[in-house]
Design a protein around this motif. Structure first.
Motif, PDB file in Angstrom:
ATOM      1  N   SER A 159      28.048   3.450  26.614  1.00  0.00           N
ATOM      2  CA  SER A 159      26.931   2.648  27.138  1.00  0.00           C
ATOM      3  C   SER A 159      25.590   3.151  26.618  1.00  0.00           C
ATOM      4  O   SER A 159      25.444   4.336  26.291  1.00  0.00           O
ATOM      5  N   ASP A 188      21.043   2.074  26.946  1.00  0.00           N
ATOM      6  CA  ASP A 188      20.054   1.227  27.620  1.00  0.00           C
ATOM      7  C   ASP A 188      19.831  -0.059  26.823  1.00  0.00           C
ATOM      8  O   ASP A 188      19.781  -1.145  27.379  1.00  0.00           O
ATOM      9  N   VAL A 189      19.674   0.112  25.501  1.00  0.00           N
ATOM     10  CA  VAL A 189      19.372  -1.064  24.672  1.00  0.00           C
ATOM     11  C   VAL A 189      20.279  -1.088  23.436  1.00  0.00           C
ATOM     12  O   VAL A 189      20.304  -0.116  22.664  1.00  0.00           O
ATOM     13  N   LEU A 230      14.218   5.265  26.334  1.00  0.00           N
ATOM     14  CA  LEU A 230      15.459   4.481  26.486  1.00  0.00           C
ATOM     15  C   LEU A 230      16.455   4.897  25.400  1.00  0.00           C
ATOM     16  O   LEU A 230      16.050   5.171  24.262  1.00  0.00           O
ATOM     17  N   SER A 231      17.739   4.943  25.767  1.00  0.00           N
ATOM     18  CA  SER A 231      18.743   5.205  24.725  1.00  0.00           C
ATOM     19  C   SER A 231      19.010   3.890  23.979  1.00  0.00           C
ATOM     20  O   SER A 231      19.071   2.817  24.585  1.00  0.00           O
ATOM     21  N   CYS A 274      25.240  -5.609  33.626  1.00  0.00           N
ATOM     22  CA  CYS A 274      25.026  -5.063  32.273  1.00  0.00           C
ATOM     23  C   CYS A 274      25.521  -6.076  31.241  1.00  0.00           C
ATOM     24  O   CYS A 274      26.301  -6.970  31.567  1.00  0.00           O
ATOM     25  N   ALA A 331      25.578  -2.343  27.667  1.00  0.00           N
ATOM     26  CA  ALA A 331      24.143  -2.088  27.453  1.00  0.00           C
ATOM     27  C   ALA A 331      23.339  -2.700  28.600  1.00  0.00           C
ATOM     28  O   ALA A 331      23.720  -3.746  29.147  1.00  0.00           O
ATOM     29  N   GLY A 332      22.260  -2.037  28.948  1.00  0.00           N
ATOM     30  CA  GLY A 332      21.365  -2.604  29.958  1.00  0.00           C
ATOM     31  C   GLY A 332      20.741  -3.888  29.430  1.00  0.00           C
ATOM     32  O   GLY A 332      20.634  -4.888  30.142  1.00  0.00           O
ATOM     33  N   LYS A 333      20.350  -3.845  28.167  1.00  0.00           N
ATOM     34  CA  LYS A 333      19.713  -5.008  27.529  1.00  0.00           C
ATOM     35  C   LYS A 333      20.163  -5.074  26.070  1.00  0.00           C
ATOM     36  O   LYS A 333      20.552  -4.043  25.505  1.00  0.00           O
ATOM     37  N   ARG A 388      17.518  -9.860  30.099  1.00  0.00           N
ATOM     38  CA  ARG A 388      18.573  -8.960  29.580  1.00  0.00           C
ATOM     39  C   ARG A 388      18.865  -9.175  28.103  1.00  0.00           C
ATOM     40  O   ARG A 388      19.215  -8.247  27.386  1.00  0.00           O
TER      41      ARG A 388
END
Ligand code: FAD
Length: 412
Positions: free
Chosen positions: A6, A8-9, A30-31, A207, A219-221, A377
């Protein structure tokens, strides 16, 4: 880099847009992971050494609107020399088959066509640019040929509102070591997963769940930067489906432009940065840059339906046609002085499926539709989403930066 479970972006595509987004998120906390189907960065920016002394950009080569082009400062920062020689596009070396007074007459017709199309665009009503060709003007086929280089398509497929929205400052520079090489250097710090073909994006949950040829990633986004023809063909499937994005992409197809590089024996016989148009009274013709940067070669450019026909004929057809057109203008001894080195085949490239986007008549508004985020998202970048610098590498990069700002500003 292997795929984490996983991030973040997730950024899909490591072309100018994806790299622009990744670089803008560098210090965001952010990762980030860039997922790229190919085994290289750059996408439609790709420099190869066609011969030990010949640099060849198979895709973008010119820093268009150079006084407003964000890659100029990047090139300076990365120590890439910029060549500011004016493009020879309005010249014809040796006046071959196209004397000066004829060129002046053609330019007058070309400029008058652009003026008519621009005036029509001011009414706000869209239509095909071909409507603004003057009836019976003998230069119409050649004006159409210019469109195949600029838009990758003939004027009957080009929206006047879109044409009018493009900002051309008429300053065009080049990167001596290649635009693709510059992109590679620009992307060097980015976290990348190569050979990672994204096939499905599930945004139904909290997600975003991304299916790739290397496995799943949560991914978050996500920022999607793939070319419009892939979205139009649903090469990446969205769940829930995004029909508005697919329709927008269909309104903004990639036209086709292809390049061929020919080695030139006895180069001193031709001028450095000279130019030739393969013919004058038809649309299906190549355009040739003689000895770019003084290199011992000729670079050919083909666009629109003609380029597609030549691609479909198979590898070698573009070079054969280029040699034929040049020899007709400069003499048959050029048949043995020219040797094919390399050529692009962008329509047959599975991760591009064309060269650069243009809006179909009535579809100019689709750039904003394609660019709009979905549910805080999913975000969209890529040259086709640029409001004013679409079809270019800097427009793509800037759109990635815009999408990164949207990611950072969104609450979801
Ligand atoms: C012949 C030619 C000449 C050009 N000349 C110029 C020029 O002189 N000046 C200029 O500014 N521009 C020029 N352009 C246009 C310019 O190259 C593009 O507009 C720009 O590079 C597009 O960048 P992008 O990031 O939007 O898309 P791309 O560069 O296409 O990047 C998208 C990336 O997504 C990847 N991808 C696709 N599908 C998937 C998937 N399913 N999963 C994971 N990754 C995927 C692709 O491999 C690619 O790397 C030219 C283009 C061509 C073809």
């Amino acid at each position: 880099m292997s795929l984490p479970s996983s991030v973040d972006v997730a950024i899909i595509g490591a072309g100018a847009a994806g790299l622009g987004a990744a670089r803008a998120l560098e210090n965001s906390g952010l990762s980030v992971m860039v997922l790229e189907a190919r085994d290289r960065v750059g996408g439609r920016a790709h420099t190869v050494m066609a011969a030990p002394d010949i640099t060849f950009d198979l895709g973008c080569g010119w820093l268009h609107s150079a006084d407003r082009n964000s890659f100029v400062a990047i090139a300076e920062h990365l120590d890439f020399d910029i060549d500011k020689t004016r493009p020879p596009w309005r010249e014809q070396s040796f006046d071959a088959g196209f004397p000066k007074h004829e060129r002046a007459d053609f330019i007058k017709s070309l400029d008058a066509f652009y003026d008519r199309a621009e005036a029509a665009a001011k009414t706000g009503r869209d239509s095909a640019a071909s409507r603004y060709l003057e009836f019976g003007n003998r230069w119409n086929p050649m004006i159409d040929a210019i469109s195949t280089y600029v838009n990758g398509a003939e004027l009957d497929r080009v929206s006047i509102l879109d044409m009018d929205a493009y900002e051309d400052t008429e300053i065009n520079w080049r990167v001596r070591r290649g635009y693709g090489a510059l992109m590679t250097a620009y992307g060097a710090p980015c976290p990348l997963a190569f050979n990672c073909n994204v096939t499905r994006i599930d945004h139904s949950g909290q997600c975003v769940s991304i299916e790739t040829s290397q496995g799943m990633l949560s991914a978050g986004k996500a920022i999607v930067t793939v070319p419009t023809n892939l979205i139009a063909d649903e090469a990446i499937r969205f769940h829930p489906a995004l029909p508005a994005k697919v329709d927008a992409a269909r309104g903004l197809p990639l036209g086709l432009a292809d390049k061929v590089m020919l080695a030139l024996d006895q180069p001193d016989a031709l001028p450095k940065d000279g130019s030739l148009r393969g013919a004058t009274m038809r649309t299906a013709m190549g355009s040739f840059h003689l000895r770019p940067f003084g290199q011992p070669c000729i670079e050919g450019y083909f666009g629109g339906r003609y380029a597609r026909e030549l691609e479909d004929e198979g590898p070698g057809a573009l070079a054969a046609r280029a040699i034929e057109e040049i020899s007709t203008l400069l003499g048959s001894d050029f048949r043995r002085k020219l040797k094919p080195l390399a050529q692009s085949r962008w329509a047959h490239d599975p991760f591009a499926r064309g060269s650069y986007s243009h809006a179909l008549p009535g579809q100019a508004g689709m750039r904003a539709v394609l660019a709009a985020p979905v549910d805080g998202r999913l975000f969209f970048a890529g040259e086709a989403t640029s409001p004013n610098f679409f079809s270019t590498a800097h427009g793509a990069r800037d759109s990635g930066e815009r999408a990164a700002r949207e990611v950072m500003g969104s609450k979801a």
